[in-house]
Design an enzyme around this catalytic site. Structure first.
Site, PDB file in Angstrom:
ATOM      1  N   TYR A  80       0.827  -1.232  -0.067  1.00 39.62           N
ATOM      2  CA  TYR A  80       0.027  -0.100  -0.046  1.00 39.62           C
ATOM      3  C   TYR A  80       0.880   1.097  -0.160  1.00 39.62           C
ATOM      4  CZ  TYR A  80      -3.326   3.604   1.716  1.00 39.62           C
ATOM      5  OH  TYR A  80      -3.991   4.748   1.559  1.00 39.62           O
ATOM      6  N   LYS A 129       1.297   4.354  -2.848  1.00 40.49           N
ATOM      7  CA  LYS A 129       1.138   5.867  -2.583  1.00 40.49           C
ATOM      8  C   LYS A 129       2.449   6.685  -3.015  1.00 40.49           C
ATOM      9  CE  LYS A 129      -3.289   5.616  -1.789  1.00 40.49           C
ATOM     10  NZ  LYS A 129      -4.130   6.208  -2.536  1.00 40.49           N
ATOM     11  N   THR A 170     -13.953   6.182   6.052  1.00 40.21           N
ATOM     12  CA  THR A 170     -14.631   5.693   4.979  1.00 40.21           C
ATOM     13  C   THR A 170     -14.399   4.082   5.183  1.00 40.21           C
ATOM     14  OG1 THR A 170     -12.636   5.423   3.676  1.00 40.21           O
ATOM     15  CG2 THR A 170     -13.808   7.463   3.564  1.00 40.21           C
TER      16      THR A 170
END
Length: 238
Positions: free
Chosen positions: A113, A117, A150
């Site tokens: 991840y 990014k 979220t």
């Protein structure tokens, strides 16, 4: 408001989306690259890419490149078209493994991840360099939305989920608050003509030192072109 379907984990879907969009002969003034997954178990996209790298990064890389001509035609000297790409503070701990971008040797959800990014920041800086070199009326900036409440966290450990549930109201931004910096980058007069910026809380700030490595930016761009099957037009730009 009109919707066109695009699966950022599918190179075929991205190309079909761009064809449908171009057929409308619409200008494109703002492109916000915002799709993403986080900490997913090891798995691949339909094109065989590790999912973090394939969806978070390569999908946006291909989409942006296929839409660049339309963006360049839409921007003017007084109103540049704008590309906003959403990264994360996680990029500060990310490492780019050019010899193993698919994390085949050793898979870590956190490492994959963070790498995706960081790749987005490197890509944005290289893209802005190329846009400036070509005299294009298009700017490219990177946004850190902060910690937003979220569904992105559905793959974290259950202990973290419980902690998030208990503290989200205090420490997490709402989706609306998380979107504020992207909106600022997209429409603020203060950002007119400004590119290659890393933005957090609607302010320009410094990204990870490694992200400013121009040689790494160039190498990632070249490798990304090969992976998604497009020609590398940047080879003539220093």
């Amino acid at each position: 408001v009109e919707f066109l379907y695009c699966d950022l984990a599918s190179m075929k879907s991205i190309r079909q989306f761009v064809q449908r969009f171009r057929a409308k002969n619409c200008p494109l003034h703002v492109l916000v690259n915002n799709a993403g997954v986080m900490l997913v178990p090891e798995r691949k996209t339909e094109d065989g890419f590790e999912e973090h790298f394939g969806l978070n990064y390569l999908g946006h890389f291909l989409l942006t490149n296929l839409l660049l001509d339309t963006l360049k035609q839409s921007g003017t000297h007084s109103h540049n078209a704008r590309i906003i790409t959403v990264s994360s503070a996680t990029h500060y701990v990310g490492k780019l493994h050019l010899n193993d971008l698919q994390s085949r040797c050793s898979y870590s959800p956190h490492g994959a991840y963070a790498q995706s990014k960081l790749a987005l920041v490197l890509f944005t800086y290289r893209l802005q360099h190329l846009l400036t070199a070509n005299g294009s009326h298009v700017t490219a900036n990177i946004v850190d939305p902060g910690v937003v409440n979220t569904e992105l966290y559905k793959h974290v450990f259950w202990v973290v989920k419980v902690a998030k549930w208990m503290t989200a109201w205090l420490f997490f931004k709402t989706p609306e608050e998380g979107a504020s910096t992207s909106i600022y980058a997209a429409v603020s007069p203060e950002m007119e003509g400004a590119g290659g910026c890393y933005l957090y809380n609607e302010k320009r700030t410094k990204s990870a030192d490694i992200a400013y490595d121009e040689e790494l930016q160039r190498r990632l761009w070249t490798e990304s072109c090969k992976m998604v099957g497009i020609s590398d037009q940047s080879s003539r730009v220093p």
